[in-house]
Motif scaffolding. Structure first.
Motif, PDB file in Angstrom:
ATOM      1  N   GLU A  66       0.920  -1.091  -0.031  1.00 56.46           N
ATOM      2  CA  GLU A  66      -0.136   0.046   0.027  1.00 56.46           C
ATOM      3  C   GLU A  66       0.986   1.291  -0.116  1.00 56.46           C
ATOM      4  O   GLU A  66       1.932   1.316   0.523  1.00 56.46           O
ATOM      5  CB  GLU A  66      -0.885  -0.068   1.309  1.00 56.46           C
ATOM      6  CG  GLU A  66      -1.560  -1.138   1.414  1.00 56.46           C
ATOM      7  CD  GLU A  66      -1.290  -2.260   1.824  1.00 56.46           C
ATOM      8  OE1 GLU A  66      -1.514  -3.331   1.879  1.00 56.46           O
ATOM      9  OE2 GLU A  66      -0.030  -2.300   2.562  1.00 56.46           O
ATOM     10  N   ASP A  67       0.327   2.208  -0.714  1.00 54.46           N
ATOM     11  CA  ASP A  67       1.060   3.525  -0.567  1.00 54.46           C
ATOM     12  C   ASP A  67       0.937   4.254   0.951  1.00 54.46           C
ATOM     13  O   ASP A  67       1.986   4.953   1.351  1.00 54.46           O
ATOM     14  CB  ASP A  67       0.450   4.555  -1.474  1.00 54.46           C
ATOM     15  CG  ASP A  67       0.749   4.381  -2.919  1.00 54.46           C
ATOM     16  OD1 ASP A  67       1.634   3.463  -3.361  1.00 54.46           O
ATOM     17  OD2 ASP A  67      -0.099   4.518  -3.983  1.00 54.46           O
ATOM     18  N   GLU A  68      -0.279   4.001   1.533  1.00 51.80           N
ATOM     19  CA  GLU A  68      -0.376   4.407   3.035  1.00 51.80           C
ATOM     20  C   GLU A  68      -0.340   3.124   3.809  1.00 51.80           C
ATOM     21  O   GLU A  68      -1.100   2.118   3.663  1.00 51.80           O
ATOM     22  CB  GLU A  68      -1.696   5.237   3.051  1.00 51.80           C
ATOM     23  CG  GLU A  68      -1.831   5.646   4.482  1.00 51.80           C
ATOM     24  CD  GLU A  68      -3.289   6.396   4.742  1.00 51.80           C
ATOM     25  OE1 GLU A  68      -3.194   7.431   5.302  1.00 51.80           O
ATOM     26  OE2 GLU A  68      -4.406   5.730   4.357  1.00 51.80           O
ATOM     27  N   ILE A  69       0.462   3.173   4.762  1.00 53.52           N
ATOM     28  CA  ILE A  69       0.604   2.115   5.777  1.00 53.52           C
ATOM     29  C   ILE A  69      -0.163   2.479   7.125  1.00 53.52           C
ATOM     30  O   ILE A  69       0.244   3.542   7.676  1.00 53.52           O
ATOM     31  CB  ILE A  69       1.998   1.607   6.372  1.00 53.52           C
ATOM     32  CG1 ILE A  69       2.630   1.124   4.777  1.00 53.52           C
ATOM     33  CG2 ILE A  69       2.034   0.534   7.329  1.00 53.52           C
ATOM     34  CD1 ILE A  69       4.112   0.813   4.962  1.00 53.52           C
ATOM     35  N   LEU A  70      -1.354   1.716   7.323  1.00 58.49           N
ATOM     36  CA  LEU A  70      -2.161   1.965   8.685  1.00 58.49           C
ATOM     37  C   LEU A  70      -1.576   0.883   9.809  1.00 58.49           C
ATOM     38  O   LEU A  70      -1.464  -0.328   9.754  1.00 58.49           O
ATOM     39  CB  LEU A  70      -3.510   1.688   8.442  1.00 58.49           C
ATOM     40  CG  LEU A  70      -4.278   2.493   7.331  1.00 58.49           C
ATOM     41  CD1 LEU A  70      -5.690   2.167   7.241  1.00 58.49           C
ATOM     42  CD2 LEU A  70      -4.314   4.019   8.017  1.00 58.49           C
ATOM     43  N   ILE A  71      -1.106   1.637  10.889  1.00 63.62           N
ATOM     44  CA  ILE A  71      -0.583   0.768  11.944  1.00 63.62           C
ATOM     45  C   ILE A  71      -1.250   1.109  13.281  1.00 63.62           C
ATOM     46  O   ILE A  71      -1.728   2.270  13.579  1.00 63.62           O
ATOM     47  CB  ILE A  71       1.198   1.301  12.091  1.00 63.62           C
ATOM     48  CG1 ILE A  71       1.886   1.148  11.044  1.00 63.62           C
ATOM     49  CG2 ILE A  71       1.408   0.851  13.460  1.00 63.62           C
ATOM     50  CD1 ILE A  71       3.310   1.437  11.156  1.00 63.62           C
ATOM     51  N   LEU A  72      -1.679   0.082  13.810  1.00 66.72           N
ATOM     52  CA  LEU A  72      -2.238   0.075  15.288  1.00 66.72           C
ATOM     53  C   LEU A  72      -1.168  -0.198  16.395  1.00 66.72           C
ATOM     54  O   LEU A  72      -0.892  -1.390  16.143  1.00 66.72           O
ATOM     55  CB  LEU A  72      -3.649  -0.715  15.213  1.00 66.72           C
ATOM     56  CG  LEU A  72      -4.447  -0.795  16.312  1.00 66.72           C
ATOM     57  CD1 LEU A  72      -5.000   0.557  16.603  1.00 66.72           C
ATOM     58  CD2 LEU A  72      -5.681  -1.885  16.434  1.00 66.72           C
ATOM     59  N   ASP A  73      -1.068   0.597  17.400  1.00 64.15           N
ATOM     60  CA  ASP A  73      -0.099   0.119  18.336  1.00 64.15           C
ATOM     61  C   ASP A  73      -0.474   0.895  19.800  1.00 64.15           C
ATOM     62  O   ASP A  73      -1.007   2.008  19.606  1.00 64.15           O
ATOM     63  CB  ASP A  73       1.581   0.464  17.983  1.00 64.15           C
ATOM     64  CG  ASP A  73       2.350  -0.374  18.594  1.00 64.15           C
ATOM     65  OD1 ASP A  73       1.905  -1.270  19.732  1.00 64.15           O
ATOM     66  OD2 ASP A  73       3.549   0.058  18.548  1.00 64.15           O
ATOM     67  N   VAL A  74      -0.026   0.495  20.817  1.00 58.07           N
ATOM     68  CA  VAL A  74      -0.182   1.016  22.038  1.00 58.07           C
ATOM     69  C   VAL A  74       0.779   2.129  22.154  1.00 58.07           C
ATOM     70  O   VAL A  74       1.905   1.988  21.744  1.00 58.07           O
ATOM     71  CB  VAL A  74       0.081  -0.158  23.256  1.00 58.07           C
ATOM     72  CG1 VAL A  74       0.232   0.699  24.633  1.00 58.07           C
ATOM     73  CG2 VAL A  74      -1.014  -1.096  23.129  1.00 58.07           C
ATOM     74  N   VAL A  75       0.324   3.300  22.688  1.00 61.21           N
ATOM     75  CA  VAL A  75       1.074   4.390  23.024  1.00 61.21           C
ATOM     76  C   VAL A  75       0.892   4.738  24.423  1.00 61.21           C
ATOM     77  O   VAL A  75      -0.246   5.082  25.051  1.00 61.21           O
ATOM     78  CB  VAL A  75       0.601   5.608  22.292  1.00 61.21           C
ATOM     79  CG1 VAL A  75       1.413   7.036  22.711  1.00 61.21           C
ATOM     80  CG2 VAL A  75       0.840   5.437  20.672  1.00 61.21           C
ATOM     81  N   LYS A  76       1.916   4.468  25.376  1.00 62.35           N
ATOM     82  CA  LYS A  76       2.149   4.894  26.774  1.00 62.35           C
ATOM     83  C   LYS A  76       1.788   6.133  26.985  1.00 62.35           C
ATOM     84  O   LYS A  76       2.016   7.198  26.288  1.00 62.35           O
ATOM     85  CB  LYS A  76       3.224   4.678  27.260  1.00 62.35           C
ATOM     86  CG  LYS A  76       3.804   2.956  27.255  1.00 62.35           C
ATOM     87  CD  LYS A  76       4.912   2.639  27.785  1.00 62.35           C
ATOM     88  CE  LYS A  76       5.249   1.247  27.637  1.00 62.35           C
ATOM     89  NZ  LYS A  76       6.589   0.876  28.159  1.00 62.35           N
ATOM     90  N   GLY A  77       0.753   6.455  28.059  1.00 62.89           N
ATOM     91  CA  GLY A  77       0.517   7.829  28.675  1.00 62.89           C
ATOM     92  C   GLY A  77      -0.716   8.201  27.827  1.00 62.89           C
ATOM     93  O   GLY A  77      -0.817   9.687  28.170  1.00 62.89           O
ATOM     94  N   ILE A  78      -1.378   7.989  27.262  1.00 63.73           N
ATOM     95  CA  ILE A  78      -2.468   8.589  26.493  1.00 63.73           C
ATOM     96  C   ILE A  78      -3.705   7.997  27.058  1.00 63.73           C
ATOM     97  O   ILE A  78      -3.709   6.892  27.571  1.00 63.73           O
ATOM     98  CB  ILE A  78      -2.564   8.574  25.004  1.00 63.73           C
ATOM     99  CG1 ILE A  78      -2.470   7.070  24.647  1.00 63.73           C
ATOM    100  CG2 ILE A  78      -1.268   8.953  24.362  1.00 63.73           C
ATOM    101  CD1 ILE A  78      -2.681   6.679  22.998  1.00 63.73           C
ATOM    102  N   LYS A  79      -5.067   8.826  26.962  1.00 68.68           N
ATOM    103  CA  LYS A  79      -6.275   8.339  27.694  1.00 68.68           C
ATOM    104  C   LYS A  79      -7.141   7.534  26.482  1.00 68.68           C
ATOM    105  O   LYS A  79      -8.009   6.981  26.990  1.00 68.68           O
ATOM    106  CB  LYS A  79      -6.878   9.721  28.171  1.00 68.68           C
ATOM    107  CG  LYS A  79      -6.006  10.010  29.198  1.00 68.68           C
ATOM    108  CD  LYS A  79      -6.102   9.459  30.763  1.00 68.68           C
ATOM    109  CE  LYS A  79      -5.362  10.020  31.687  1.00 68.68           C
ATOM    110  NZ  LYS A  79      -5.090   9.170  32.730  1.00 68.68           N
TER     111      LYS A  79
END
Length: 120
Positions: free
Chosen positions: A45-58
């Motif tokens: 794909e030209d756009e890569i969609l990533i889902l991941d945990v980010v520490k410190g967000i609500k």
């Protein structure tokens, strides 16, 4: 059908929520559970969609500028993290649009999945 590359470690409590959310989103998106960031090299794909945990967000956030990602100090190959790899891809001239949907480490899976889907 859009592909979402999901990162996270199902064995670590603070890093597994993205994988759980990926399962909720699998009815609407093609979910690819990644064990290593180098799997992104195979993305067509030209756009890569990533889902991941980010520490410190609500709640879910969208990161489209990979320079915003803090990379950890690498002490071993085990520390080779997603942020470092995305910056390396950029330096290598692999110019794909990257969109990261960051989710918190904890919370109501159904609610966070719904809010993450709205970010896609």
């Amino acid at each position: 059908m859009k592909k979402i590359y999901v990162f996270g470690n199902e064995h670590l409590e603070d890093d597994r929520l993205s994988r759980d959310i990926g399962r909720f989103l699998s009815q609407k998106f093609e979910i690819i559970h990644c064990r290593s960031p180098d799997e992104l090299l195979e993305a067509e794909e030209d756009e890569i969609l990533i889902l991941d945990v980010v520490k410190g967000i609500k709640g879910p956030i969208v990161i489209e500028d990979i320079s915003q990602i803090k990379t950890n100090k690498m002490l071993s190959l085990h520390d080779f993290d997603l942020g470092f790899f995305l910056n390396l891809m950029k330096e290598m001239g692999i110019n794909k649009k990257i969109k990261i949907i960051g989710v918190p480490a904890k919370g109501d899976i159904k609610e966070i999945a719904k809010r993450a889907e709205a970010c896609i």
